[in-house]
Enzyme design. Structure first.
Site, PDB file in Angstrom:
ATOM      1  N   GLU A 191       0.849  -1.181   0.000  1.00 38.38           N
ATOM      2  CA  GLU A 191       0.000   0.000   0.000  1.00 38.38           C
ATOM      3  C   GLU A 191       0.887   1.234   0.000  1.00 38.38           C
ATOM      4  O   GLU A 191       1.811   1.330   0.810  1.00 38.38           O
ATOM      5  CB  GLU A 191      -0.917   0.025   1.245  1.00 38.38           C
ATOM      6  CG  GLU A 191      -1.784   1.291   1.300  1.00 38.38           C
ATOM      7  CD  GLU A 191      -2.788   1.289   2.451  1.00 38.38           C
ATOM      8  OE1 GLU A 191      -2.645   0.465   3.374  1.00 38.38           O
ATOM      9  OE2 GLU A 191      -3.715   2.135   2.421  1.00 38.38           O
ATOM     10  N   ASN A 250      -4.576   4.778  -2.136  1.00 39.24           N
ATOM     11  CA  ASN A 250      -5.777   5.265  -1.449  1.00 39.24           C
ATOM     12  C   ASN A 250      -6.362   6.411  -2.253  1.00 39.24           C
ATOM     13  O   ASN A 250      -5.644   7.335  -2.626  1.00 39.24           O
ATOM     14  CB  ASN A 250      -5.427   5.770  -0.051  1.00 39.24           C
ATOM     15  CG  ASN A 250      -5.034   4.641   0.872  1.00 39.24           C
ATOM     16  OD1 ASN A 250      -5.883   3.868   1.298  1.00 39.24           O
ATOM     17  ND2 ASN A 250      -3.733   4.519   1.130  1.00 39.24           N
ATOM     18  N   GLU A 282      -7.782   1.652  -3.098  1.00 37.45           N
ATOM     19  CA  GLU A 282      -8.488   1.483  -1.826  1.00 37.45           C
ATOM     20  C   GLU A 282      -9.416   2.677  -1.641  1.00 37.45           C
ATOM     21  O   GLU A 282      -8.961   3.819  -1.636  1.00 37.45           O
ATOM     22  CB  GLU A 282      -7.496   1.383  -0.659  1.00 37.45           C
ATOM     23  CG  GLU A 282      -6.669   0.113  -0.731  1.00 37.45           C
ATOM     24  CD  GLU A 282      -5.811  -0.121   0.514  1.00 37.45           C
ATOM     25  OE1 GLU A 282      -5.957   0.613   1.509  1.00 37.45           O
ATOM     26  OE2 GLU A 282      -4.986  -1.061   0.467  1.00 37.45           O
ATOM     27  N   ASP A 312     -11.777  -0.089   1.898  1.00 35.48           N
ATOM     28  CA  ASP A 312     -10.843   0.143   3.011  1.00 35.48           C
ATOM     29  C   ASP A 312     -11.597   0.393   4.315  1.00 35.48           C
ATOM     30  O   ASP A 312     -12.772   0.764   4.293  1.00 35.48           O
ATOM     31  CB  ASP A 312     -10.005   1.384   2.670  1.00 35.48           C
ATOM     32  CG  ASP A 312      -8.669   1.405   3.384  1.00 35.48           C
ATOM     33  OD1 ASP A 312      -8.440   0.569   4.268  1.00 35.48           O
ATOM     34  OD2 ASP A 312      -7.846   2.276   3.040  1.00 35.48           O
ATOM     35  N   GLU A 369      -6.010  -5.339   8.198  1.00 33.49           N
ATOM     36  CA  GLU A 369      -5.113  -4.188   8.341  1.00 33.49           C
ATOM     37  C   GLU A 369      -4.715  -4.034   9.807  1.00 33.49           C
ATOM     38  O   GLU A 369      -5.555  -4.175  10.693  1.00 33.49           O
ATOM     39  CB  GLU A 369      -5.862  -2.940   7.864  1.00 33.49           C
ATOM     40  CG  GLU A 369      -5.167  -1.633   8.141  1.00 33.49           C
ATOM     41  CD  GLU A 369      -6.123  -0.468   7.911  1.00 33.49           C
ATOM     42  OE1 GLU A 369      -6.335  -0.124   6.749  1.00 33.49           O
ATOM     43  OE2 GLU A 369      -6.647   0.068   8.896  1.00 33.49           O
TER      44      GLU A 369
HETATM   45  P1  C2E Z   1      -5.518   3.613   5.541  1.00 38.16           P
HETATM   46  O1  C2E Z   1      -5.671   3.660   4.068  1.00 38.16           O
HETATM   47  O2  C2E Z   1      -6.472   2.774   6.292  1.00 38.16           O
HETATM   48  O3  C2E Z   1      -4.022   3.144   5.782  1.00 38.16           O
HETATM   49  C1  C2E Z   1      -3.611   2.260   6.790  1.00 38.16           C
HETATM   50  C2  C2E Z   1      -3.052   3.011   7.961  1.00 38.16           C
HETATM   51  O4  C2E Z   1      -2.782   2.083   9.001  1.00 38.16           O
HETATM   52  C3  C2E Z   1      -1.724   3.703   7.662  1.00 38.16           C
HETATM   53  O5  C2E Z   1      -1.711   4.891   8.421  1.00 38.16           O
HETATM   54  C4  C2E Z   1      -0.717   2.702   8.203  1.00 38.16           C
HETATM   55  O6  C2E Z   1       0.520   3.294   8.532  1.00 38.16           O
HETATM   56  C5  C2E Z   1      -1.448   2.214   9.421  1.00 38.16           C
HETATM   57  N1  C2E Z   1      -1.013   0.898   9.888  1.00 38.16           N
HETATM   58  C6  C2E Z   1      -0.579  -0.151   9.162  1.00 38.16           C
HETATM   59  N2  C2E Z   1      -0.281  -1.193   9.945  1.00 38.16           N
HETATM   60  C7  C2E Z   1      -0.534  -0.811  11.212  1.00 38.16           C
HETATM   61  C8  C2E Z   1      -0.432  -1.464  12.494  1.00 38.16           C
HETATM   62  O7  C2E Z   1      -0.040  -2.617  12.613  1.00 38.16           O
HETATM   63  N3  C2E Z   1      -0.804  -0.734  13.586  1.00 38.16           N
HETATM   64  C9  C2E Z   1      -1.247   0.545  13.480  1.00 38.16           C
HETATM   65  N4  C2E Z   1      -1.583   1.193  14.594  1.00 38.16           N
HETATM   66  N5  C2E Z   1      -1.341   1.189  12.292  1.00 38.16           N
HETATM   67  C10 C2E Z   1      -1.007   0.506  11.178  1.00 38.16           C
HETATM   68  P2  C2E Z   1      -1.237   6.285   7.813  1.00 38.16           P
HETATM   69  O8  C2E Z   1      -0.100   6.102   6.879  1.00 38.16           O
HETATM   70  O9  C2E Z   1      -1.071   7.216   8.970  1.00 38.16           O
HETATM   71  O10 C2E Z   1      -2.461   6.764   6.939  1.00 38.16           O
HETATM   72  C11 C2E Z   1      -3.662   7.125   7.526  1.00 38.16           C
HETATM   73  C12 C2E Z   1      -4.746   7.306   6.505  1.00 38.16           C
HETATM   74  O11 C2E Z   1      -4.504   8.436   5.670  1.00 38.16           O
HETATM   75  C13 C2E Z   1      -4.864   6.132   5.541  1.00 38.16           C
HETATM   76  O12 C2E Z   1      -5.583   5.090   6.174  1.00 38.16           O
HETATM   77  C14 C2E Z   1      -5.611   6.791   4.405  1.00 38.16           C
HETATM   78  O13 C2E Z   1      -6.973   6.864   4.684  1.00 38.16           O
HETATM   79  C15 C2E Z   1      -5.040   8.184   4.407  1.00 38.16           C
HETATM   80  N6  C2E Z   1      -3.991   8.265   3.378  1.00 38.16           N
HETATM   81  C16 C2E Z   1      -2.676   7.962   3.463  1.00 38.16           C
HETATM   82  N7  C2E Z   1      -2.050   8.186   2.296  1.00 38.16           N
HETATM   83  C17 C2E Z   1      -3.013   8.620   1.427  1.00 38.16           C
HETATM   84  C18 C2E Z   1      -3.005   9.023   0.042  1.00 38.16           C
HETATM   85  O14 C2E Z   1      -1.985   8.977  -0.669  1.00 38.16           O
HETATM   86  N8  C2E Z   1      -4.206   9.457  -0.490  1.00 38.16           N
HETATM   87  C19 C2E Z   1      -5.344   9.473   0.255  1.00 38.16           C
HETATM   88  N9  C2E Z   1      -6.478   9.905  -0.331  1.00 38.16           N
HETATM   89  N10 C2E Z   1      -5.382   9.090   1.544  1.00 38.16           N
HETATM   90  C20 C2E Z   1      -4.236   8.671   2.124  1.00 38.16           C
HETATM   91 MG    MG Z   2      -7.592   1.264   6.347  1.00 39.54          MG
HETATM   92 MG    MG Z   3      -5.741   2.209   2.759  1.00 39.15          MG
END
Ligand code: C2E
Ligand code: MG
Ligand code: MG
Length: 414
Positions: A191, A250, A282, A312, A369
């Site tokens: 991802e 995403n 996603e 997602d 996830e």
């Molecule tokens: P998401 O798409 O649900 O991404 C998964 C989030 O869970 C990511 O947070 C990831 O770092 C985190 N994660 C993965 N494994 C674990 C784990 O074992 N424990 C915990 N506590 N967390 C875990 P992240 O990178 O902070 O991203 C947060 C949200 O921001 C994403 O949720 C997504 O909705 C959004 N996002 C991130 N990058 C993009 C992007 O390029 N475009 C868009 N539109 N949204 C994005």
């Molecule tokens: Mg997610």
């Molecule tokens: Mg995601």
């Protein structure tokens, strides 16, 4: 405990609060009264807990002069203020009861989920900002401060102002978190996750800047930037002869629902000359539900192009199982709050188990996830969950680290 409290509040759609309590001038108490400040503080904690808190509140001592109180299931925000006032009252009573003829300076900073922040980290940060504002407003005074609405608004303005140039100047970056096959434990996907290190604010949580981007109409631009970056990256990896796995992007519901989305994506794929199967998308459940008719159209377009779509954060909002059938996405991605609950209770396990079963019934693939423990992995394996992504296996990785992983994951050929 704060993570759990927030997860619970999210699931039950209630609020929760953090009260950060700072007690000033304990050094003076030390000197004047010849008692150990630590002893007083330790007893303060007890007194606080007894006098002001309710049994389901958490009290944690963060530092010598600092406590945090967690208030789960906050029904009315004003209750947090009332509690703060009670804590202040009980503390001064306590000081009086000990015969300490002095004023101690107590300040309290309050932050409320989800009003002020969406994660435990940012909630603590918000409480800290409130606390420092409370302290600035007067030492040796007892004050309860509201969440730092002003500070927050300032921060949002800065993010909003600087996001656009950051996108244009490629100041954002992407990290890649691998997804693993639950059975074989091999890397089967990744991802792409957006990162932004702001020159003055430092690393900003994507949840925060994505929200600002959505509110300020910059999300289309951001999502398109990510799409073109990922396509270019996949091209580069293929040129380098790496065994590339499908990369998930995403996409905000706003971008997904806009007219030319499928067309833009296809253009990028063609321009970089990569197979459509190299990219997956996603989208969140709430985004897809907003305009289900439009979403289904776009989904059909994407499917005919051979682009795989995952739903997602499933289970984080109003999970409507009925829509699942209509939406026809290929993959269900179960939200990490539910995966986090697997170890703890049978109910949580039952919920995830039936989601996996239902998804399979609908011929969908299931990705978990946020797998953080080996026991969660075992449970997911037993449930027949297909893929897992989480800190247990790998954090989101910078490109060089991800490339190393792809190298080492390359299956040995005879
Ligand atoms: P998401 O798409 O649900 O991404 C998964 C989030 O869970 C990511 O947070 C990831 O770092 C985190 N994660 C993965 N494994 C674990 C784990 O074992 N424990 C915990 N506590 N967390 C875990 P992240 O990178 O902070 O991203 C947060 C949200 O921001 C994403 O949720 C997504 O909705 C959004 N996002 C991130 N990058 C993009 C992007 O390029 N475009 C868009 N539109 N949204 C994005
Ligand atoms: Mg997610
Ligand atoms: Mg995601």
């Amino acid at each position: 405990w704060l993570d759990q409290t927030i997860a619970h509040a999210r699931l039950s759609e209630t609020s929760c609060a953090v009260l950060l309590i700072h007690i000033a001038d304990f050094r003076e108490v030390d000197e004047v009264f010849e008692v150990r400040a630590d002893d007083i503080l330790a007893q303060d904690a007890g007194a606080l807990a007894q006098a002001a808190l309710e049994p389901h509140h958490f009290l944690a001592r963060l530092a010598r002069d600092e406590f945090a109180v967690g208030v789960p299931e906050l029904v009315q925000h004003s209750r947090a203020h009332e509690l703060g006032a009670r804590v202040l009252g009980s503390l001064s009573e306590f000081v009086a009861a000990r015969g300490l003829q002095m004023q101690i300076g107590v300040n309290i900073g309050i932050a409320i989920y989800p009003r002020d922040a969406a994660t435990s980290e940012s909630l603590m940060h918000a409480a800290r900002v409130s606390l420092s504002e409370a302290r600035e407003s007067g030492s040796n005074q007892m004050r309860v401060f509201n969440s730092a609405a002003g500070e927050r608004a300032r921060r949002m303005r800065v993010i909003r102002r600087d996001l656009w140039p950051a996108i244009q100047d490629d100041a954002l970056s992407l990290v890649y978190q691998p997804k693993y096959d639950v059975k074989t434990r091999g890397v089967v996907g990744a991802e792409a996750l957006c990162r932004w290190r702001h020159p003055t604010l430092g690393a900003i949580n994507p949840a925060e800047f994505i929200m600002v981007a959505e509110q300020s109409g910059q999300i289309d631009k951001l999502d398109d930037w990510v799409i073109s970056q990922v396509c270019a990256q996949v091209r580069a990896w293929q040129d380098a002869g790496l065994p590339v796995v499908p990369v998930a992007i995403n996409v905000s519901g706003l971008r997904f629902a806009s007219r030319n989305f499928a067309q833009y994506l296809l253009e990028q794929i063609h321009q970089h000359d990569i197979p459509p199967s190299a990219i997956t998308l996603e989208i969140t459940e709430t985004a897809a539900m907003k305009d289900i008719g439009k979403s289904m159209e776009t989904l059909a377009d994407l499917q005919s192009l051979g682009i795989h779509v995952a739903l997602d954060d499933f289970g984080s909002g109003y999970s409507s199982l009925g829509y699942l059938k209509r939406l026809r996405v290929g993959t269900l991605k179960i939200d990490r709050t539910l995966i986090g609950g697997l170890d703890a209770d049978l109910q949580g396990r039952a919920i995830v188990g039936s989601m996996v079963a239902l998804a399979h019934e609908l011929r969908m693939k299931v990705v978990a996830e946020g797998g953080e423990s080996a026991s969660q992995l075992d449970i997911l394996h037993a449930m027949g969950c297909d893929e897992v992504q989480g800190y247990l296996m790998a954090m989101p990785l910078e490109v060089p680290a991800f490339v190393d992983l792809l190298h080492s994951a390359r299956p040995l050929r005879a």
